[in-house]
Design a protein around this motif. Structure first.
Motif, PDB file in Angstrom:
ATOM      1  N   SER A  48       0.828  -1.203   0.000  1.00 39.94           N
ATOM      2  CA  SER A  48       0.000   0.000   0.000  1.00 39.94           C
ATOM      3  C   SER A  48       0.865   1.256   0.000  1.00 39.94           C
ATOM      4  CB  SER A  48      -0.964  -0.007   1.182  1.00 39.94           C
ATOM      5  OG  SER A  48      -0.260   0.099   2.407  1.00 39.94           O
ATOM      6  N   GLN A  51       2.120   1.759  -3.529  1.00 37.58           N
ATOM      7  CA  GLN A  51       1.042   2.241  -4.380  1.00 37.58           C
ATOM      8  C   GLN A  51       0.724   3.708  -4.088  1.00 37.58           C
ATOM      9  OE1 GLN A  51      -2.302  -0.324  -4.539  1.00 37.58           O
ATOM     10  NE2 GLN A  51      -3.307   0.818  -6.155  1.00 37.58           N
ATOM     11  N   LYS A  52       0.718   4.101  -2.805  1.00 36.03           N
ATOM     12  CA  LYS A  52       0.479   5.506  -2.450  1.00 36.03           C
ATOM     13  C   LYS A  52       1.576   6.400  -3.011  1.00 36.03           C
ATOM     14  CE  LYS A  52      -2.018   4.713   1.866  1.00 36.03           C
ATOM     15  NZ  LYS A  52      -1.937   4.823   3.337  1.00 36.03           N
ATOM     16  N   ALA A  54       3.428   5.792  -5.643  1.00 38.92           N
ATOM     17  CA  ALA A  54       3.275   5.843  -7.102  1.00 38.92           C
ATOM     18  C   ALA A  54       2.146   6.789  -7.482  1.00 38.92           C
ATOM     19  CB  ALA A  54       3.007   4.446  -7.656  1.00 38.92           C
ATOM     20  N   GLU A  55       1.043   6.748  -6.752  1.00 38.17           N
ATOM     21  CA  GLU A  55      -0.080   7.644  -7.039  1.00 38.17           C
ATOM     22  C   GLU A  55       0.288   9.097  -6.758  1.00 38.17           C
ATOM     23  OE1 GLU A  55      -3.310   6.060  -4.763  1.00 38.17           O
ATOM     24  OE2 GLU A  55      -3.668   4.416  -6.169  1.00 38.17           O
ATOM     25  N   ASN A  57       3.132  10.393  -7.202  1.00 38.80           N
ATOM     26  CA  ASN A  57       4.014  10.832  -8.287  1.00 38.80           C
ATOM     27  C   ASN A  57       3.325  10.803  -9.643  1.00 38.80           C
ATOM     28  OD1 ASN A  57       6.293  11.384  -6.715  1.00 38.80           O
ATOM     29  ND2 ASN A  57       6.812   9.217  -6.636  1.00 38.80           N
ATOM     30  N   GLY A  58       2.029  10.570  -9.683  1.00 37.08           N
ATOM     31  CA  GLY A  58       1.275  10.630 -10.931  1.00 37.08           C
ATOM     32  C   GLY A  58       1.089   9.299 -11.635  1.00 37.08           C
ATOM     33  N   PHE A  59       1.467   8.209 -10.994  1.00 35.10           N
ATOM     34  CA  PHE A  59       1.255   6.894 -11.590  1.00 35.10           C
ATOM     35  C   PHE A  59       0.024   6.274 -10.955  1.00 35.10           C
ATOM     36  CE2 PHE A  59       5.907   7.311 -11.941  1.00 35.10           C
ATOM     37  CZ  PHE A  59       6.038   7.144 -13.301  1.00 35.10           C
ATOM     38  N   ASP A  60      -0.871   5.769 -11.800  1.00 37.18           N
ATOM     39  CA  ASP A  60      -1.986   5.000 -11.259  1.00 37.18           C
ATOM     40  C   ASP A  60      -1.800   3.548 -11.686  1.00 37.18           C
ATOM     41  OD1 ASP A  60      -2.489   5.322 -13.925  1.00 37.18           O
ATOM     42  OD2 ASP A  60      -4.594   5.879 -13.716  1.00 37.18           O
ATOM     43  N   SER A  61      -2.673   2.682 -11.240  1.00 32.05           N
ATOM     44  CA  SER A  61      -2.495   1.255 -11.528  1.00 32.05           C
ATOM     45  C   SER A  61      -2.589   0.969 -13.017  1.00 32.05           C
ATOM     46  CB  SER A  61      -3.521   0.431 -10.752  1.00 32.05           C
ATOM     47  OG  SER A  61      -4.834   0.776 -11.152  1.00 32.05           O
ATOM     48  N   THR A  63      -1.610   2.998 -15.486  1.00 30.77           N
ATOM     49  CA  THR A  63      -0.352   3.417 -16.087  1.00 30.77           C
ATOM     50  C   THR A  63       0.736   2.390 -15.815  1.00 30.77           C
ATOM     51  OG1 THR A  63      -0.986   5.717 -15.708  1.00 30.77           O
ATOM     52  CG2 THR A  63       1.318   5.295 -16.219  1.00 30.77           C
TER      53      THR A  63
END
Length: 123
Positions: A48, A51-52, A54-55, A57-61, A63
């Motif tokens: 988690s 994933q947080k 990455a999100e 920094n502008g990355f979603d799942s 992408t």
């Protein structure tokens, strides 16, 4: 399960029973279960957090999935280009590698024998 069959598992359980006794086995199993649960929770926490990050920094799942898919496609394409599409091409490629390696080994062995030849005679 980990390459262990039923017979081996029963043998391990028998040895554990003999070593620890029937009164300690439930406590050991409970402790192992708690440890496994803590390990699972720690792994989920790490996932988690990644994933947080990455999100943030502008990355979603989606992408990340697209990037992973394109990387895998490039790797597969490189494999096909290197090895060829047919088993015959793959076999030819393997033979050429083996032949080149064998020739290099034979040449190195001859050079070592030439170098050590006079030394062996002097002893």
């Amino acid at each position: 399960m980990f390459g262990i069959g039923g017979g081996e598992l029963m043998f391990i359980m028998f040895i554990a029973l003999m070593l620890f006794g029937s009164d300690k086995i439930p406590d050991i199993a409970r402790t192992l279960g708690k440890g496994m649960a803590q390990l699972k929770n720690a792994t989920n926490d790490i996932k988690s957090e990644i994933q947080k990050g990455a999100e943030a920094n502008g990355f979603d799942s989606k992408t990340l999935t697209d990037i992973t898919g394109s990387i895998n496609a490039q790797i597969n394409q490189a494999k096909e280009n290197l090895l060829g599409d047919t088993p015959a091409q793959l076999h030819t490629f393997k033979e050429s590698i083996v032949n080149d390696t064998t020739a290099g080994i034979a040449q190195t062995k001859e050079e070592i024998d030439d170098i050590t030849g006079p030394i062996k005679r002097q002893m």
